[in-house]
Scaffold this motif. Structure first.
Motif, PDB file in Angstrom:
ATOM      1  N   LEU A 150       0.819  -1.206   0.000  1.00 43.35           N
ATOM      2  CA  LEU A 150       0.000   0.000   0.000  1.00 43.35           C
ATOM      3  C   LEU A 150       0.862   1.270   0.000  1.00 43.35           C
ATOM      4  CD1 LEU A 150      -2.888  -1.043   2.380  1.00 43.35           C
ATOM      5  CD2 LEU A 150      -2.990  -0.690  -0.080  1.00 43.35           C
ATOM      6  N   ILE A 151       1.954   1.248   0.737  1.00 43.01           N
ATOM      7  CA  ILE A 151       2.874   2.391   0.702  1.00 43.01           C
ATOM      8  C   ILE A 151       3.462   2.531  -0.700  1.00 43.01           C
ATOM      9  CG2 ILE A 151       5.066   3.280   1.587  1.00 43.01           C
ATOM     10  CD1 ILE A 151       4.286   2.007   4.303  1.00 43.01           C
ATOM     11  N   GLY A 152       3.773   1.403  -1.343  1.00 41.58           N
ATOM     12  CA  GLY A 152       4.243   1.432  -2.730  1.00 41.58           C
ATOM     13  C   GLY A 152       3.198   2.013  -3.670  1.00 41.58           C
ATOM     14  N   GLY A 153       1.920   1.709  -3.420  1.00 46.34           N
ATOM     15  CA  GLY A 153       0.851   2.304  -4.218  1.00 46.34           C
ATOM     16  C   GLY A 153       0.813   3.815  -4.060  1.00 46.34           C
ATOM     17  N   ALA A 154       1.046   4.301  -2.844  1.00 54.30           N
ATOM     18  CA  ALA A 154       1.086   5.750  -2.611  1.00 54.30           C
ATOM     19  C   ALA A 154       2.264   6.381  -3.358  1.00 54.30           C
ATOM     20  CB  ALA A 154       1.181   6.047  -1.119  1.00 54.30           C
ATOM     21  N   VAL A 155       3.410   5.702  -3.351  1.00 50.78           N
ATOM     22  CA  VAL A 155       4.587   6.221  -4.057  1.00 50.78           C
ATOM     23  C   VAL A 155       4.346   6.224  -5.566  1.00 50.78           C
ATOM     24  CG1 VAL A 155       7.013   5.737  -4.570  1.00 50.78           C
ATOM     25  CG2 VAL A 155       6.196   5.620  -2.223  1.00 50.78           C
ATOM     26  N   LEU A 156       3.745   5.153  -6.096  1.00 52.20           N
ATOM     27  CA  LEU A 156       3.430   5.117  -7.529  1.00 52.20           C
ATOM     28  C   LEU A 156       2.458   6.229  -7.905  1.00 52.20           C
ATOM     29  CD1 LEU A 156       2.993   1.294  -8.211  1.00 52.20           C
ATOM     30  CD2 LEU A 156       4.786   2.786  -9.105  1.00 52.20           C
ATOM     31  N   ARG A 157       1.483   6.458  -7.049  1.00 53.44           N
ATOM     32  CA  ARG A 157       0.479   7.506  -7.310  1.00 53.44           C
ATOM     33  C   ARG A 157       1.123   8.888  -7.323  1.00 53.44           C
ATOM     34  NH1 ARG A 157      -3.053   9.801  -9.498  1.00 53.44           N
ATOM     35  NH2 ARG A 157      -5.168  10.092  -8.756  1.00 53.44           N
ATOM     36  N   TRP A 158       2.162   9.071  -6.495  1.00 51.47           N
ATOM     37  CA  TRP A 158       2.862  10.350  -6.425  1.00 51.47           C
ATOM     38  C   TRP A 158       3.820  10.518  -7.608  1.00 51.47           C
ATOM     39  CZ3 TRP A 158       8.226  10.957  -5.313  1.00 51.47           C
ATOM     40  CH2 TRP A 158       8.628  12.284  -5.196  1.00 51.47           C
ATOM     41  N   ALA A 159       4.537   9.439  -7.972  1.00 48.01           N
ATOM     42  CA  ALA A 159       5.638   9.552  -8.925  1.00 48.01           C
ATOM     43  C   ALA A 159       5.204   9.497 -10.387  1.00 48.01           C
ATOM     44  CB  ALA A 159       6.653   8.441  -8.660  1.00 48.01           C
ATOM     45  N   LEU A 160       4.160   8.758 -10.700  1.00 46.77           N
ATOM     46  CA  LEU A 160       3.790   8.566 -12.103  1.00 46.77           C
ATOM     47  C   LEU A 160       2.653   9.500 -12.509  1.00 46.77           C
ATOM     48  CD1 LEU A 160       3.811   4.669 -12.243  1.00 46.77           C
ATOM     49  CD2 LEU A 160       5.594   6.239 -12.989  1.00 46.77           C
ATOM     50  N   PRO A 161       2.699  10.022 -13.725  1.00 47.78           N
ATOM     51  CA  PRO A 161       1.613  10.895 -14.161  1.00 47.78           C
ATOM     52  C   PRO A 161       0.314  10.137 -14.428  1.00 47.78           C
ATOM     53  CG  PRO A 161       3.223  10.621 -15.917  1.00 47.78           C
ATOM     54  CD  PRO A 161       3.777   9.941 -14.701  1.00 47.78           C
ATOM     55  N   VAL A 173      -1.517   6.304 -13.780  1.00 48.47           N
ATOM     56  CA  VAL A 173      -1.409   5.005 -13.098  1.00 48.47           C
ATOM     57  C   VAL A 173      -2.598   4.097 -13.381  1.00 48.47           C
ATOM     58  CG1 VAL A 173       0.094   5.768 -11.234  1.00 48.47           C
ATOM     59  CG2 VAL A 173      -2.371   6.016 -10.999  1.00 48.47           C
ATOM     60  N   GLY A 174      -3.402   4.444 -14.353  1.00 44.49           N
ATOM     61  CA  GLY A 174      -4.530   3.588 -14.715  1.00 44.49           C
ATOM     62  C   GLY A 174      -5.571   3.522 -13.610  1.00 44.49           C
ATOM     63  N   MET A 175      -6.035   2.304 -13.323  1.00 45.87           N
ATOM     64  CA  MET A 175      -7.118   2.135 -12.355  1.00 45.87           C
ATOM     65  C   MET A 175      -6.644   2.238 -10.909  1.00 45.87           C
ATOM     66  SD  MET A 175      -9.732  -0.555 -14.180  1.00 45.87           S
ATOM     67  CE  MET A 175      -8.943  -1.955 -13.518  1.00 45.87           C
ATOM     68  N   LEU A 176      -5.367   2.440 -10.664  1.00 48.06           N
ATOM     69  CA  LEU A 176      -4.899   2.719  -9.308  1.00 48.06           C
ATOM     70  C   LEU A 176      -5.398   4.100  -8.864  1.00 48.06           C
ATOM     71  CD1 LEU A 176      -3.126   1.539  -7.028  1.00 48.06           C
ATOM     72  CD2 LEU A 176      -1.207   2.746  -8.020  1.00 48.06           C
ATOM     73  N   ALA A 177      -5.692   4.957  -9.824  1.00 45.70           N
ATOM     74  CA  ALA A 177      -6.253   6.279  -9.521  1.00 45.70           C
ATOM     75  C   ALA A 177      -7.740   6.124  -9.271  1.00 45.70           C
ATOM     76  CB  ALA A 177      -6.003   7.233 -10.685  1.00 45.70           C
ATOM     77  N   VAL A 178      -8.156   6.368  -8.023  1.00 44.46           N
ATOM     78  CA  VAL A 178      -9.558   6.237  -7.667  1.00 44.46           C
ATOM     79  C   VAL A 178     -10.152   7.602  -7.375  1.00 44.46           C
ATOM     80  CG1 VAL A 178     -11.170   5.203  -6.038  1.00 44.46           C
ATOM     81  CG2 VAL A 178      -9.134   3.950  -6.724  1.00 44.46           C
ATOM     82  N   ARG A 179      -9.430   8.408  -6.643  1.00 44.39           N
ATOM     83  CA  ARG A 179      -9.892   9.741  -6.265  1.00 44.39           C
ATOM     84  C   ARG A 179      -8.854  10.740  -6.767  1.00 44.39           C
ATOM     85  NH1 ARG A 179     -10.553   5.712  -2.610  1.00 44.39           N
ATOM     86  NH2 ARG A 179      -8.326   5.861  -2.375  1.00 44.39           N
ATOM     87  N   MET A 217      -2.953   9.349  -2.357  1.00 46.94           N
ATOM     88  CA  MET A 217      -1.663   9.225  -1.673  1.00 46.94           C
ATOM     89  C   MET A 217      -1.846   9.150  -0.158  1.00 46.94           C
ATOM     90  SD  MET A 217       0.870  11.705  -3.907  1.00 46.94           S
ATOM     91  CE  MET A 217       0.833  12.868  -2.617  1.00 46.94           C
ATOM     92  N   VAL A 218      -2.694  10.010   0.387  1.00 48.19           N
ATOM     93  CA  VAL A 218      -2.916  10.007   1.840  1.00 48.19           C
ATOM     94  C   VAL A 218      -3.579   8.699   2.282  1.00 48.19           C
ATOM     95  CG1 VAL A 218      -4.232  11.115   3.687  1.00 48.19           C
ATOM     96  CG2 VAL A 218      -2.938  12.503   2.080  1.00 48.19           C
ATOM     97  N   THR A 219      -4.569   8.237   1.524  1.00 49.88           N
ATOM     98  CA  THR A 219      -5.279   7.012   1.896  1.00 49.88           C
ATOM     99  C   THR A 219      -4.365   5.802   1.827  1.00 49.88           C
ATOM    100  OG1 THR A 219      -7.332   7.956   1.050  1.00 49.88           O
ATOM    101  CG2 THR A 219      -7.279   5.582   1.379  1.00 49.88           C
ATOM    102  N   TYR A 220      -3.694   5.611   0.683  1.00 48.38           N
ATOM    103  CA  TYR A 220      -2.791   4.461   0.545  1.00 48.38           C
ATOM    104  C   TYR A 220      -1.660   4.531   1.570  1.00 48.38           C
ATOM    105  CZ  TYR A 220      -4.926   3.598  -4.054  1.00 48.38           C
ATOM    106  OH  TYR A 220      -5.795   3.348  -5.076  1.00 48.38           O
TER     107      TYR A 220
END
Length: 161
Positions: free
Chosen positions: A100-111, A113-119, A125-128
């Motif tokens: 989950l922390i990796g998901g937050a980092v991916l959400r921050w670093a990549l422009p 991210v496909g379906m990882l972007a929910v909100r 980033m805060v939720t993950y």
């Protein structure tokens, strides 16, 4: 005296249902909309995709490649759940938190991210990050022989019981 027809009246003197742009309401017994309402449109035309919700790979790439950020997070969580089920509790739950922390980092670093972007990006980033950090900390504090001891939490537990 003949009955005056209004300009909105249809054939037979029945009023025509006014049509607003893109608005459709529940149909009446005759199958036509009873009244015009923009409150519950039949087709949603203006829902925006979450920020960064575009494809993570080119459109001609296969579906798994386009959703690699989500698949990587879900795969690590699945591996963590499998390890937890195989009685490697601490390592499995720690892996879930790290995923989950990796998901937050991916959400921050990549422009994108496909379906990882929910909100929105910030909310994701805060939720993950918060959930991942909480799960990782609880995994390290699990009994017996915790890897991490936080004294004020131990005192709080003793005072509340």
């Amino acid at each position: 005296m003949s009955e005056a027809k209004s300009p909105e009246a249809g054939p037979g003197g029945t009023p025509e249902t006014p049509r607003a742009k893109g608005a459709v309401s529940a149909p009446g017994p005759d199958g036509r909309p009873r009244k015009v309402s923009r409150r519950f449109p039949l087709f949603t035309r203006d829902t925006a995709r979450p920020e960064g919700g575009g494809r993570a790979a080119a459109g001609n790439a296969p579906a798994p490649a386009r959703q690699w950020p989500l698949l990587s997070v879900v795969s690590l969580v699945g591996l963590g759940l499998l390890l937890t089920a195989l009685d490697v509790f601490r390592v499995g739950t720690l892996l879930i938190g790290v995923a989950l922390i990796g998901g937050a980092v991916l959400r921050w670093a990549l422009p994108d991210v496909g379906m990882l972007a929910v909100r929105s990006r910030f909310t994701d980033m805060v939720t993950y990050g918060a959930l991942g950090l909480a799960i990782a900390l609880l995994a390290m504090m699990a009994q017996p022989r915790p890897w991490l001891e936080i004294p004020f939490l131990d005192d709080t537990l003793h005072y509340t019981i």
